[in-house]
Design a protein around this motif. Sequence first.
Motif, mmCIF file in Angstrom:
data_model
loop_
_atom_site.group_PDB
_atom_site.id
_atom_site.type_symbol
_atom_site.label_atom_id
_atom_site.label_comp_id
_atom_site.label_asym_id
_atom_site.label_seq_id
_atom_site.Cartn_x
_atom_site.Cartn_y
_atom_site.Cartn_z
ATOM 1 N N GLY A 29 0.809 -1.187 -0.046
ATOM 2 C CA GLY A 29 0.002 -0.031 -0.018
ATOM 3 C C GLY A 29 0.828 1.150 -0.184
ATOM 4 O O GLY A 29 1.981 1.411 -0.735
ATOM 5 N N ARG A 49 -0.813 -5.759 3.123
ATOM 6 C CA ARG A 49 -2.168 -6.031 2.765
ATOM 7 C C ARG A 49 -2.636 -7.153 1.534
ATOM 8 O O ARG A 49 -2.109 -6.692 0.599
ATOM 9 N N CYS A 53 -8.617 -9.645 -0.086
ATOM 10 C CA CYS A 53 -9.613 -9.509 1.265
ATOM 11 C C CYS A 53 -9.192 -8.490 2.035
ATOM 12 O O CYS A 53 -10.030 -8.188 2.952
ATOM 13 N N ASP A 54 -8.171 -7.626 1.834
ATOM 14 C CA ASP A 54 -7.525 -6.366 2.545
ATOM 15 C C ASP A 54 -7.227 -6.706 4.126
ATOM 16 O O ASP A 54 -7.125 -5.917 4.744
ATOM 17 N N ARG A 55 -6.897 -7.932 4.206
ATOM 18 C CA ARG A 55 -6.324 -8.407 5.581
ATOM 19 C C ARG A 55 -5.019 -7.888 5.822
ATOM 20 O O ARG A 55 -4.070 -7.806 4.778
ATOM 21 N N THR A 56 -4.551 -7.476 6.837
ATOM 22 C CA THR A 56 -3.219 -6.899 7.115
ATOM 23 C C THR A 56 -2.302 -7.921 7.592
ATOM 24 O O THR A 56 -2.761 -8.674 8.597
#
Length: 179
Positions: A29, A49, A53-56
């Motif tokens: 990001g 990220r 699914c945008d999981r960090t």
Amino acid sequence: MLPWVVRRTRLPLLSLSCVDCRSGSATTGEGRFRVNANGKLLDVWLLVRCVSCDRTSKLPVHERASVRSIDPGELHGYHVNDPELVAARLLDPLLARRNHFTLDWTGAWRLDTPTERLDRPWPLQVAVAFADPVPVRPDRLIAQGLGLSRNEVLRRIKCDISLRRATSTGFTFTVLAGD
């Protein structure tokens, strides 16, 4: 001799399996670090990220390192999320090996070529320099730069390195006149 330069346009994606969705791509990001202190020991992570699914997730940069063992300028860079430090850590092959990821450079680089390139007499000599360590196959790079097919490149180019093996170091080549 014509100068060509390969430049990074953005940070590459990471080929890294997500623990939630099993997607194979992640990104840094805007590039952030997390620094955690436990007494005189520090943990530093690069946050990534998942693209799907945008999981960090966290990639360990330093684990249980003594505060004194980290350069003060570098430590400040971790605290302020210095973009140059993010790029340096992401492009570090030791970090990639330790965290089991590879870099996907698709769409993350560009080739800068001069406009007068083909107005010169044949044979034409070109020097390729890399501003960033972008691994590119020379045959694809040359084909893009000259607007030729890769078969035409293999037929008309003389080069001291393998045209089919990715490189991120500078090289020169000669373009022979077409039929």
